[in-house]
Design a protein around this motif. Structure first.
Motif, PDB file in Angstrom:
ATOM      1  N   ILE B 161      12.303 -21.290  40.729  1.00 14.23           N
ATOM      2  CA  ILE B 161      12.605 -20.834  39.391  1.00 14.23           C
ATOM      3  C   ILE B 161      11.061 -20.407  38.840  1.00 14.23           C
ATOM      4  CG2 ILE B 161      13.018 -21.896  37.006  1.00 14.23           C
ATOM      5  CD1 ILE B 161      14.914 -23.726  38.497  1.00 14.23           C
ATOM      6  N   MET B 174      20.696 -16.421  38.815  1.00 20.73           N
ATOM      7  CA  MET B 174      20.415 -17.574  39.773  1.00 20.73           C
ATOM      8  C   MET B 174      21.846 -17.795  40.456  1.00 20.73           C
ATOM      9  SD  MET B 174      18.685 -20.242  37.022  1.00 20.73           S
ATOM     10  CE  MET B 174      17.696 -21.058  38.144  1.00 20.73           C
ATOM     11  N   LEU B 193      16.657 -27.291  33.834  1.00 16.04           N
ATOM     12  CA  LEU B 193      16.822 -25.926  33.906  1.00 16.04           C
ATOM     13  C   LEU B 193      16.917 -25.595  32.358  1.00 16.04           C
ATOM     14  CD1 LEU B 193      17.148 -22.982  35.062  1.00 16.04           C
ATOM     15  CD2 LEU B 193      19.486 -23.676  35.364  1.00 16.04           C
TER      16      LEU B 193
END
Lengths: 250, 273
Positions: B161, B174, B193
């Motif tokens: 990430i 993603m 996230l």
């Protein structure tokens, strides 16, 4: 077992082999003409290294090994990369290469003698020939060890073809390539030795074959020790490089 | 307080469009002619939104994401990102986070994060500064020197990430980033996230197989049909933000999850619907 214990045990075993080699012939358990004591062999090795004829043979063999290596590795690597990267070339040549790879290369030796005569060219050609196949196989495996995911990641961050080559292909392939170097040197050395022992006028392999035929066991064993030491040193040098280059491998 | 940014999302004004896909179709060249993979996909994602795409295996959701990233070309239709077409990778506009094993094993965590910057030839010190900031953002301060094999699955995805965000692109794509993780780690990573998203305010398009993950993360869930993939349902997720684990036990959560499941069931087993 701890690391020290393992090393100690290895040293003890080595000591046992050395002692057995020395004592069995000395104490009359083995005929010293078949197996001369180790100390005699080492003394002979020292004398041999001083002889001009042996020194020349060493240089000839070393030159043959190096030249054959320098031909076989780039050639095999180029072919290996080509069959792994290019589907068309791969589909056509892969089966043929596998078939030839499975044949013992020494049966081709008489042909090499017919083509190149007995000399430097024949040794180099035969050793390069017998080594190229293993390099092709390993280089193809090295290319295939590059993960498609890693290439995709690099592309997604805008990598150019050149950057993908240097930043993904090279580091991915490096561990396999170093192993290839090591294994191909084993094949290469073997190729030169076989060619020299089969038909030759000089070289270490030729000397060893001669000593064997003439029942000069001390010289024969001295030659064997010399070759073993050289081969092991090269192998360990590349292995050291391998371990330095692949700290990241779990 | 870290969720202040996301609270403001509740009062959405007309935000600019970050991604606009119009009439996108894709046909693969198969051994016996073309295989339709994606059919007439249109979607609009407003800047700063979190959109999740779910669908049965092989429905082409990863292909769609690859096209959004400029890594693959569609047969028909257009993709606009910040009002300009995407037809090749543009890391300044779009960052991608892949499935688990996408970190380079020969680079340390911090070198992995710096990779996109190194490609651009950014000087070493500047790169390191950016990478260290990213490590802090994803909660991995002090782990920069570790190699991927020395990190847990969750930590590896935090590094991925960070790598996706290091160039500060407005859009983050993603592709099932948490698929290889165990359920507990997966829940934690989903929560993390959302925290990262609320501080960076990126537009996220997220692909998953997990219905729970979809509802938990999304502002909107797009459901795709079995191949050829079409968008068969668009489900706004009305749960407030910040999301909490307790919401998973609510009726709203259950109903949303069930609606997605019914759609997927219909498309994979039409006879049973």
């Amino acid at each position: 077992m701890t690391r020290t214990q393992i090393i100690l045990t290895r040293l003890v075993l080595l000591g046992l082999v050395v002692a057995t080699w020395e004592l069995l012939p000395r104490l009359g358990f083995v005929n010293p003409r078949l197996l001369p004591p180790l100390s005699d062999v080492l003394t002979m090795l020292g004398q041999l290294l001083g002889r001009a004829q042996v020194q020349e043979a060493i240089w000839v063999t070393a030159a043959e090994v190096i030249v054959a290596f320098m031909i076989a590795v780039p050639l095999g690597a180029a072919i290996g990369v080509l069959i792994a990267e290019n589907d068309y070339v791969g589909d056509i040549f892969r089966p043929m290469l596998f078939y030839v790879f499975s044949i013992p290369k020494s049966i081709f030796l008489p042909m090499f003698i017919l083509i190149f005569g007995i000399g430097f060219g024949q040794k180099v050609a035969y050793a390069a020939f017998s080594t190229t196949f293993v390099v092709i196989m390993s280089a193809a495996a090295a290319v295939e060890s590059v993960k498609a995911d890693h290439i995709l990641v690099a592309r997604s961050y805008g990598a150019t073809r050149g950057q993908i080559l240097t930043r993904v292909y090279v580091p991915s392939m490096l561990p396999v390539l170093l192993e290839t170097l090591r294994i191909s040197m084993i094949f290469n050395f073997t190729g030169v030795m076989i060619a020299e022992m089969y038909a030759s006028r000089t070289g270490i392999g030729h000397l060893i074959a001669n000593w064997g035929e003439n029942f000069q066991m001390r010289q024969l064993f001295a030659g064997v020790i010399l070759l073993a030491v050289v081969a092991i040193l090269f192998n360990e040098a590349v292995r050291y490089l391998e371990s330095r280059c692949s700290t990241w491998r779990a | 307080m870290q969720h202040m940014a996301s609270l403001t999302r509740l009062h959405e004004v007309a935000e600019p469009t970050a991604i606009e896909v119009a009439r996108l179709s894709h046909v693969y060249a198969g051994p016996e002619g073309g295989v339709p993979a994606l059919e007439d996909i249109s979607m609009k994602v407003a800047a700063g939104r979190f959109v999740v795409i779910v669908g049965p295996s092989g429905c082409g959701k990863t292909s769609l994401l690859m096209m959004l990233a400029g890594l693959r070309h569609q047969t028909e239709g257009t993709i606009l990102c910040n009002e300009r077409p995407i037809n090749r990778p543009d890391p300044a506009r779009v960052g991608v986070v892949f499935q688990e094993a996408s970190l380079f094993p020969w680079l340390s965590a911090v070198d992995n994060i710096e990779f996109p910057l190194a490609l651009r030839g950014m000087p070493k010190e500047e790169r390191r500064r950016h990478a260290e900031a990213m490590l802090r953002l994803v909660g991995l301060e002090g782990f920069g020197g570790r190699y991927p094999h020395e990190l847990s699955g969750g930590m590896k995805q935090r590094v991925s990430i960070a790598r996706g965000l290091v160039q500060d692109p407005p859009v983050l794509l993603m592709d099932e980033p948490f698929a290889a993780l165990d359920e507990q780690t997966r829940m934690t990573m989903g929560h993390e996230l959302l925290r990262i998203w609320s501080t960076t305010r990126k537009t996220v398009v997220f692909i998953t197989h997990s219905l729970t993950e979809a509802v938990y993360l999304a502002d909107e869930v797009l459901v795709m049909s079995a191949r050829p993939g079409r968008i068969i349902d668009r489900i706004p997720v009305t749960l407030p933000r910040p999301r909490t684990y307790e919401m998973m036990a609510t009726d709203t959560f259950g109903r949303l999850r069930d609606r997605i499941w019914q759609q997927i069931r219909k498309t994979t087993q039409p006879g049973l619907a």
